[in-house]
Design a protein around this motif. Sequence first.
Motif, PDB file in Angstrom:
ATOM      1  N   SER A  35     -18.999  20.959  -9.800  1.00 27.21           N
ATOM      2  CA  SER A  35     -18.638  21.164 -10.930  1.00 27.21           C
ATOM      3  C   SER A  35     -16.850  20.319 -10.924  1.00 27.21           C
ATOM      4  O   SER A  35     -16.840  19.565  -9.181  1.00 27.21           O
ATOM      5  CB  SER A  35     -17.752  22.146 -10.793  1.00 27.21           C
ATOM      6  OG  SER A  35     -16.658  22.570  -9.761  1.00 27.21           O
ATOM      7  N   GLY A  36     -16.163  19.393 -11.861  1.00 28.11           N
ATOM      8  CA  GLY A  36     -14.984  19.174 -11.774  1.00 28.11           C
ATOM      9  C   GLY A  36     -14.026  20.188 -10.353  1.00 28.11           C
ATOM     10  O   GLY A  36     -13.634  19.188  -9.819  1.00 28.11           O
ATOM     11  N   THR A  37     -13.762  21.232 -10.647  1.00 25.60           N
ATOM     12  CA  THR A  37     -12.597  21.748  -9.997  1.00 25.60           C
ATOM     13  C   THR A  37     -13.136  21.742  -8.494  1.00 25.60           C
ATOM     14  O   THR A  37     -12.824  21.260  -7.067  1.00 25.60           O
ATOM     15  CB  THR A  37     -12.907  23.602 -10.060  1.00 25.60           C
ATOM     16  OG1 THR A  37     -13.152  23.870 -11.831  1.00 25.60           O
ATOM     17  CG2 THR A  37     -11.673  24.728  -9.643  1.00 25.60           C
ATOM     18  N   GLU A  38     -14.378  21.812  -7.988  1.00 29.54           N
ATOM     19  CA  GLU A  38     -15.328  21.842  -6.690  1.00 29.54           C
ATOM     20  C   GLU A  38     -14.367  20.278  -6.324  1.00 29.54           C
ATOM     21  O   GLU A  38     -14.058  19.824  -5.134  1.00 29.54           O
ATOM     22  CB  GLU A  38     -16.633  22.183  -6.573  1.00 29.54           C
ATOM     23  CG  GLU A  38     -17.300  22.454  -5.254  1.00 29.54           C
ATOM     24  CD  GLU A  38     -18.506  22.465  -5.203  1.00 29.54           C
ATOM     25  OE1 GLU A  38     -19.163  22.695  -3.900  1.00 29.54           O
ATOM     26  OE2 GLU A  38     -19.071  22.485  -5.883  1.00 29.54           O
ATOM     27  N   ALA A  39     -14.942  19.315  -6.900  1.00 31.73           N
ATOM     28  CA  ALA A  39     -14.923  17.599  -6.630  1.00 31.73           C
ATOM     29  C   ALA A  39     -13.218  18.038  -6.643  1.00 31.73           C
ATOM     30  O   ALA A  39     -13.274  17.060  -5.602  1.00 31.73           O
ATOM     31  CB  ALA A  39     -15.116  17.064  -7.925  1.00 31.73           C
ATOM     32  N   LEU A  40     -12.668  18.362  -7.116  1.00 33.00           N
ATOM     33  CA  LEU A  40     -10.977  18.097  -6.888  1.00 33.00           C
ATOM     34  C   LEU A  40     -10.869  18.514  -5.634  1.00 33.00           C
ATOM     35  O   LEU A  40     -10.120  18.232  -5.176  1.00 33.00           O
ATOM     36  CB  LEU A  40     -10.440  18.991  -8.084  1.00 33.00           C
ATOM     37  CG  LEU A  40     -10.091  18.094  -9.397  1.00 33.00           C
ATOM     38  CD1 LEU A  40      -9.844  18.769 -10.742  1.00 33.00           C
ATOM     39  CD2 LEU A  40      -9.871  16.687  -9.301  1.00 33.00           C
ATOM     40  N   GLU A  41     -11.244  19.624  -4.916  1.00 32.85           N
ATOM     41  CA  GLU A  41     -10.621  20.691  -3.844  1.00 32.85           C
ATOM     42  C   GLU A  41     -11.593  19.871  -2.805  1.00 32.85           C
ATOM     43  O   GLU A  41     -10.539  19.311  -1.267  1.00 32.85           O
ATOM     44  CB  GLU A  41     -11.577  21.689  -3.952  1.00 32.85           C
ATOM     45  CG  GLU A  41     -11.080  22.551  -4.219  1.00 32.85           C
ATOM     46  CD  GLU A  41     -11.939  23.996  -4.360  1.00 32.85           C
ATOM     47  OE1 GLU A  41     -12.370  24.313  -4.060  1.00 32.85           O
ATOM     48  OE2 GLU A  41     -10.902  25.112  -5.475  1.00 32.85           O
ATOM     49  N   ILE A  42     -12.379  19.520  -3.036  1.00 29.12           N
ATOM     50  CA  ILE A  42     -12.631  17.845  -1.628  1.00 29.12           C
ATOM     51  C   ILE A  42     -12.680  16.551  -1.214  1.00 29.12           C
ATOM     52  O   ILE A  42     -12.137  16.124  -0.407  1.00 29.12           O
ATOM     53  CB  ILE A  42     -14.746  17.703  -2.371  1.00 29.12           C
ATOM     54  CG1 ILE A  42     -15.149  18.868  -2.415  1.00 29.12           C
ATOM     55  CG2 ILE A  42     -14.881  16.626  -1.402  1.00 29.12           C
ATOM     56  CD1 ILE A  42     -17.140  18.248  -2.425  1.00 29.12           C
ATOM     57  N   LEU A  43     -11.963  16.165  -3.134  1.00 31.19           N
ATOM     58  CA  LEU A  43     -11.062  15.072  -2.992  1.00 31.19           C
ATOM     59  C   LEU A  43      -9.958  15.313  -2.420  1.00 31.19           C
ATOM     60  O   LEU A  43      -8.995  14.277  -2.081  1.00 31.19           O
ATOM     61  CB  LEU A  43     -10.748  14.370  -4.279  1.00 31.19           C
ATOM     62  CG  LEU A  43     -11.712  13.756  -4.953  1.00 31.19           C
ATOM     63  CD1 LEU A  43     -11.768  13.534  -5.723  1.00 31.19           C
ATOM     64  CD2 LEU A  43     -12.087  12.339  -3.764  1.00 31.19           C
ATOM     65  N   ASP A  44      -9.162  16.612  -2.051  1.00 33.00           N
ATOM     66  CA  ASP A  44      -7.779  17.200  -0.969  1.00 33.00           C
ATOM     67  C   ASP A  44      -8.040  16.348   0.171  1.00 33.00           C
ATOM     68  O   ASP A  44      -6.942  16.174   0.669  1.00 33.00           O
ATOM     69  CB  ASP A  44      -7.308  17.781  -1.486  1.00 33.00           C
ATOM     70  CG  ASP A  44      -6.297  18.313  -3.084  1.00 33.00           C
ATOM     71  OD1 ASP A  44      -6.286  16.859  -3.723  1.00 33.00           O
ATOM     72  OD2 ASP A  44      -6.309  19.647  -3.984  1.00 33.00           O
ATOM     73  N   GLU A  71      -4.815  10.983 -11.830  1.00 36.10           N
ATOM     74  CA  GLU A  71      -3.660  11.936 -10.856  1.00 36.10           C
ATOM     75  C   GLU A  71      -2.961  11.504  -9.679  1.00 36.10           C
ATOM     76  O   GLU A  71      -2.323  11.376  -9.921  1.00 36.10           O
ATOM     77  CB  GLU A  71      -3.059  12.495 -11.657  1.00 36.10           C
ATOM     78  CG  GLU A  71      -2.842  12.741 -13.317  1.00 36.10           C
ATOM     79  CD  GLU A  71      -2.553  14.211 -13.504  1.00 36.10           C
ATOM     80  OE1 GLU A  71      -1.986  14.915 -13.228  1.00 36.10           O
ATOM     81  OE2 GLU A  71      -2.105  14.424 -15.317  1.00 36.10           O
ATOM     82  N   ARG A  72      -4.371  12.222  -9.170  1.00 34.74           N
ATOM     83  CA  ARG A  72      -4.438  12.012  -8.317  1.00 34.74           C
ATOM     84  C   ARG A  72      -4.622  10.884  -6.929  1.00 34.74           C
ATOM     85  O   ARG A  72      -3.725   9.816  -5.661  1.00 34.74           O
ATOM     86  CB  ARG A  72      -5.554  12.868  -6.942  1.00 34.74           C
ATOM     87  CG  ARG A  72      -5.039  14.746  -7.541  1.00 34.74           C
ATOM     88  CD  ARG A  72      -6.076  14.840  -7.166  1.00 34.74           C
ATOM     89  NE  ARG A  72      -5.782  16.594  -8.378  1.00 34.74           N
ATOM     90  CZ  ARG A  72      -5.876  17.827  -8.183  1.00 34.74           C
ATOM     91  NH1 ARG A  72      -6.473  17.735  -6.632  1.00 34.74           N
ATOM     92  NH2 ARG A  72      -5.871  18.792  -8.855  1.00 34.74           N
TER      93      ARG A  72
END
Length: 517
Positions: A35-44, A71-72
């Motif tokens: 999921s997109g949400t999971e991807a953003l957490e991993i990218l952090d 953005e990130r």
Amino acid sequence: MNEINILWVDDEIDLLKPHIIFLEQKQYKVTTCQSGTEALEILDDTNFDIVFLDENMPGLTGLETLNEIKERRANLPVVMITKSEEEYIMEEAIGSKIADYLIKPVNPNQILLSLKKNLDHSRLVSEKTTSNYQQEFRKIAMDLSMVNTYEEWADLYQKLIFWELQLEDIEDVGMTEILESQKVEANLQFGKFIEKNYTDWFSPGADAPLMSHQLFKEKVVPELSDKQPTVLIVIDNLRYDQWKAFEPIVNNYYKKQSETSFYSILPTATQYARNAIFSGLMPSDMEKLFPQFWKNDTDEGGKNMHEDDFLKAQLKRLGLHHIDYEYHKITNLRNGKKLVENFRSLKNNDLNVIVYNFVDMLSHSKTEMEVVKELASNDKAYRSLTVSWFKNSPLLEMIQLSQQLGFKLILTTDHGTINVKSPTKVIGDRDTSLNLRYKTGRSLTYEDRDVYAIKDPKDIHLPALSMSSSFIFAKGDLFLAYPNNFNHYVSYYRNTYQHGGVSLEEMIIPFVVMEPK
């Protein structure tokens, strides 16, 4: 190769197992999520080299995830993978600066190609460019030993510029040094060619290149039309490689109709070469026919104050009294902005001539200002500085307005310039001219092999300051230095841009005709 870290985001990631195994066998490290949400957490928490992103996912869509990622991590390449071929999705993704766009079902080789295109691109381009230049190097070296006409010299110089711009984008210092040595050798041979042939070019019926004094009649006049206004822009001191560097910007507004080169007369200096363009005459004829307008090197006052008068006289001589024209010379930012503000008033003229002086000012300020010496330390940096100026200049605004008004655009220059590296000693009396690439005066003493010497200026249609005056022109990347205070003089002028002498960079220059897009 260093391990490449891939993040692959797809809500049906299990179906992609064969692709992931294929990539792992190729030594790529793949992290997956659904999921997109999971991807953003991993990218952090983790750095990745590239992201493969499914467009159609529950929760955060691929496009929403893409925007969050950008953005990130603005520079992280993202490859969008989608089942949909709907145009708006492609446009959204491309507008968000995706690195690539793949349509499902994707095969492993498509994925591999996308990785190479995005992550190995610069290495692959570098290797290919280097290999191509190595092959071309031998051909150029062979051409150099055989080139014997002004057309062949123009072609060879174009080749050298092409490779200079190609090699500029790769980090191979060795190749750049080889090209530099070829340019030095080319200028050495070109100096000999000019010495042998230049005087003959002025003989009646001689096979000679198009030169400054013929340019307006032969090239500009045939483009003039009462159906379409023409704007002729003469950028002072513009080298061919500088034109090639900012040509892509002009191509956004204009399409090229023709591009040719011509030869600047000697001296390759503004008062001679540019006055020759506007008068349609060689300097000795200007002095004879228009003594009220012509000034020699040692005369007081501006040497280019009468281009408009020269142009008016040439139009009259060519029987073009009916041509409505305006002449504008831009020597500073304020002048440029003022012309932009009033540009629409030019639409009723058949011909608008704009002389733009910035590049000349840039080369002179490199001599005088340490900061510009730093910014333009070599030809690559000098080109880059020219492009940066052009992107933000009133000149670009004028070109944009010309396109909007439907003007034909002719872009050219009066001469180029060369980065001078080595001094050669010259001695002259106190009336000798001051230019570093040429001298005119009596009793000049110099190194024969370093200059092209003209004992009688009439032989190349130049005025003589006195009965015993001669001209000398520095060859290659040499500059003329007086023996007194020699070391100070040399350290001040070495690695500065000068013009007036004999080199490919100064003499072979562009003439471009363009139509609005």
